[in-house]
Design a protein around this motif. Structure first.
Motif, short mmCIF file in Angstrom:
data_model
loop_
_atom_site.label_atom_id
_atom_site.label_comp_id
_atom_site.label_asym_id
_atom_site.label_seq_id
_atom_site.Cartn_x
_atom_site.Cartn_y
_atom_site.Cartn_z
N MET A 177 0.81 -1.21 0.00
CA MET A 177 0.00 0.00 0.00
C MET A 177 0.85 1.27 0.00
O MET A 177 0.52 2.25 -0.67
N THR A 178 1.94 1.28 0.76
CA THR A 178 2.79 2.48 0.78
C THR A 178 3.49 2.65 -0.56
O THR A 178 3.79 3.78 -0.96
N SER A 179 3.73 1.56 -1.26
CA SER A 179 4.29 1.70 -2.60
C SER A 179 3.30 2.46 -3.48
O SER A 179 3.69 3.25 -4.34
N TRP A 180 2.00 2.23 -3.21
CA TRP A 180 0.97 2.96 -3.97
C TRP A 180 1.00 4.45 -3.63
O TRP A 180 0.74 5.30 -4.50
N PHE A 229 3.66 6.23 -2.97
CA PHE A 229 4.74 6.79 -3.77
C PHE A 229 4.35 6.87 -5.24
O PHE A 229 4.69 7.85 -5.93
N ILE A 230 3.62 5.87 -5.71
CA ILE A 230 3.17 5.88 -7.10
C ILE A 230 2.24 7.08 -7.34
O ILE A 230 2.37 7.81 -8.33
N MET A 231 1.31 7.30 -6.41
CA MET A 231 0.38 8.42 -6.55
C MET A 231 1.11 9.75 -6.44
O MET A 231 0.73 10.73 -7.09
N ARG A 232 2.16 9.78 -5.63
CA ARG A 232 2.94 11.02 -5.50
C ARG A 232 3.65 11.33 -6.81
O ARG A 232 3.74 12.50 -7.23
N TRP A 291 8.94 -2.17 -3.30
CA TRP A 291 9.76 -1.05 -2.85
C TRP A 291 11.08 -0.95 -3.63
O TRP A 291 11.49 0.14 -4.01
N LEU A 292 11.73 -2.07 -3.84
CA LEU A 292 13.06 -2.03 -4.44
C LEU A 292 13.03 -2.05 -5.97
O LEU A 292 14.04 -1.74 -6.61
N ILE A 293 11.90 -2.43 -6.55
CA ILE A 293 11.81 -2.47 -8.01
C ILE A 293 10.76 -1.50 -8.54
O ILE A 293 11.06 -0.62 -9.35
N GLN A 294 9.50 -1.63 -8.06
CA GLN A 294 8.42 -0.85 -8.66
C GLN A 294 8.59 0.65 -8.48
O GLN A 294 8.46 1.42 -9.45
N ILE A 295 8.87 1.11 -7.26
CA ILE A 295 8.95 2.56 -7.00
C ILE A 295 10.13 3.20 -7.73
O ILE A 295 9.95 4.19 -8.46
N PRO A 296 11.36 2.68 -7.57
CA PRO A 296 12.48 3.30 -8.30
C PRO A 296 12.29 3.28 -9.82
O PRO A 296 12.61 4.25 -10.51
N LEU A 297 11.76 2.16 -10.33
CA LEU A 297 11.57 2.05 -11.77
C LEU A 297 10.50 3.03 -12.25
O LEU A 297 10.63 3.63 -13.33
#
Length: 478
Positions: free
Chosen positions: A285-288, A290-293, A428-434
């Motif tokens: 959920m927190t990855s989401w 960052f995605i929304m940000r 966290w380590l793949i989706q957000i940075p990518l």
């Protein structure tokens, strides 16, 4: 499956009268006292999955109806809902983490034929849910504007939309309890009860939504705030019915008044098991958030398009989640009954059904993505962005179906830590940075985010299925 277990299953099936599919459908909707550790696996999946699917379809129907009416207020209102949901996702992380734990524990106790232990665990999970809701309520009521500003909200959200955030976070206890108590019913095998509760709750939401948003007769138009009030009323009624049924007793579980006290041992067991579930949901959920940000930096239209697309996906994915939840219950109960091979067989069958369903959804997304978006918005840019996301993610849905079922198999067994570690790496380590690299660094904007999500979620699905095949989840104790 071992020879003895196979023989036992055949003997059990021999005593089950052959019923028509319509009779079994009626049984699934009404609820039965069937022992899911003994009846045929296909029948068990059907009896559990049908009410779970209908339960979640109703939940997603409300989400779609809600965004439909809010969409009439403009892209700014839709964006406010999307930004508020980033914080609700944190709440959902805790609620769903507790739900995973209580489903696994209650299912295991029911499989062991220990209904007293199931009831004790149920009441402790309710207490935990209420305690967990307090910080969110305080933050939402006192700091709604600050929370929206942190997410890059526009001026409309800061001046008007913040009241939606106040109501949704301030009344979050009803959301939390609805999650957890329905998880109790599902774990016990009373999936039909959970289904009916959500139908009542969200039925009230759907009726009140347009009434409170736009007003009618003596009822004033409350705008976006009305959507949140409708949600709180509908789910509040659902929680009251849940508690009444839990103490009254249903087919597989009942809570008694002597159990309405602090039980340190049961509380510790739920807390320990739920930590992994909460962890995996918080990571996802927190990855989401960052995605929304990242999408907020692209523009309000990107947030609005993504929010509508997400609601559409939630609606069409609910049958798949219903099947996955059925797998969790079957894994928990069969492990409790000392039959791990039967638990594994249930997962493979459920996963195959899930894959077939999501392939069908993928075809619809790929062909009709713009038509689906056009139902909820007339803004051309918002439609284009949301349609692109639906088209890209449709390419990975056949893998996603297996990921959902195998993850729920881990959770149903009480192994909530393994999915947490998997989510940490892939989200966290793949989706957000990518996502940041493609959207901002390479200036692909929203398209970069969508392709990053496609890559990470396809990868996590394949890896989780491989890990499930290794079978270590069969040895977990809860």
């Amino acid at each position: 499956m071992t020879e003895n277990n196979t023989t036992a299953t055949k003997e059990t099936m021999a005593h089950i009268p052959q019923s028509s599919i319509w009779q079994e459908l009626k049984n699934a909707l009404k609820g039965t006292e069937a022992d899911y550790t003994k009846i045929g696996i296909k029948k068990a999946i059907f009896l559990l999955a049908v009410p779970m699917i209908l339960e979640l379809i109703m939940e997603s129907t409300f989400a779609v109806v809600d965004i439909y009416f809010v969409g009439k207020l403009g892209p700014e209102a839709v964006a406010t809902v999307g930004l508020t949901e980033t914080y609700l996702f944190l709440l959902y992380s805790i609620g769903m983490g507790l739900s995973m734990a209580v489903t696994a524990i209650v299912a295991r106790r029911i499989g062991e034929k220990n209904k007293e232990g199931a009831g004790a665990s149920a009441i402790q999970s309710v207490i935990l849910a209420m305690l967990a809701s307090v910080p969110f309520a305080v933050a939402g009521i006192l700091f709604a504007k600050d929370l929206l500003a942190l997410m890059g909200a526009d001026q409309w959200a800061m001046e008007t939309g913040y009241r939606y955030t106040q109501w949704m976070l301030g009344g979050n206890a009803v959301i939390m309890l609805l999650f957890v108590i329905n998880a109790i019913f599902r774990g016990a095998g009373d999936a039909a009860i959970a289904m009916r509760i959500l139908w009542i709750s969200n039925g009230i939401n759907i009726i009140l939504d347009p009434l409170l948003i736009f007003g009618w007769g003596p009822v004033p138009a409350m705008g976006i705030q009305g959507a949140a009030i409708a949600t709180n009323i509908g789910r509040g009624v659902g929680v009251l019915i849940q508690l009444w049924l839990l103490f009254k007793g249903v087919k597989h579980i009942r809570v008694t008044l002597p159990q309405l006290r602090w039980n340190g041992i049961a509380m510790l067991n739920i807390a320990r098991t739920s930590l992994g579930g909460i962890g995996q949901m918080i990571v996802a959920m927190t990855s989401w958030i960052f995605i929304m940000r990242i999408l907020a930096d692209v523009g309000s239209e990107a947030v609005a398009g993504s929010t509508i697309a997400l609601r559409i996906m939630m609606f069409t994915m609910m049958p798949a989640w219903g099947l996955s939840n059925a797998a969790a219950t079957l894994v928990g109960q069969n492990l409790g009954a000392g039959n791990p091979d039967r638990a594994e067989s249930a997962v493979w069958k459920t996963g195959f059904y899930n894959m077939l369903f999501l392939i069908g959804v993928s075809i619809v997304y790929f062909i009709f993505n713009r038509s689906l978006m056009g139902i909820f918005t007339e803004d051309e840019l918002v439609t284009k962005i949301g349609a692109e996301w639906l088209r890209i993610l449709s390419l990975s849905y056949f893998v996603y179906g297996w990921w959902m079922v195998s993850t729920q198999a881990f959770n149903g067994a009480g192994d909530t830590k393994t999915p947490t570690k998997i989510n940490l790496v892939f989200f966290w380590l793949i989706q957000i940075p990518l996502s940041y690299l493609l959207a901002i660094g390479f200036d692909w904007q929203h398209s970069g985010v969508f392709w990053a999500i496609f890559f990470s979620e396809t990868s996590v699905g394949l890896f989780t299925l491989w890990l499930f095949k290794k079978g270590k989840w069969k040895t977990v104790k809860v």
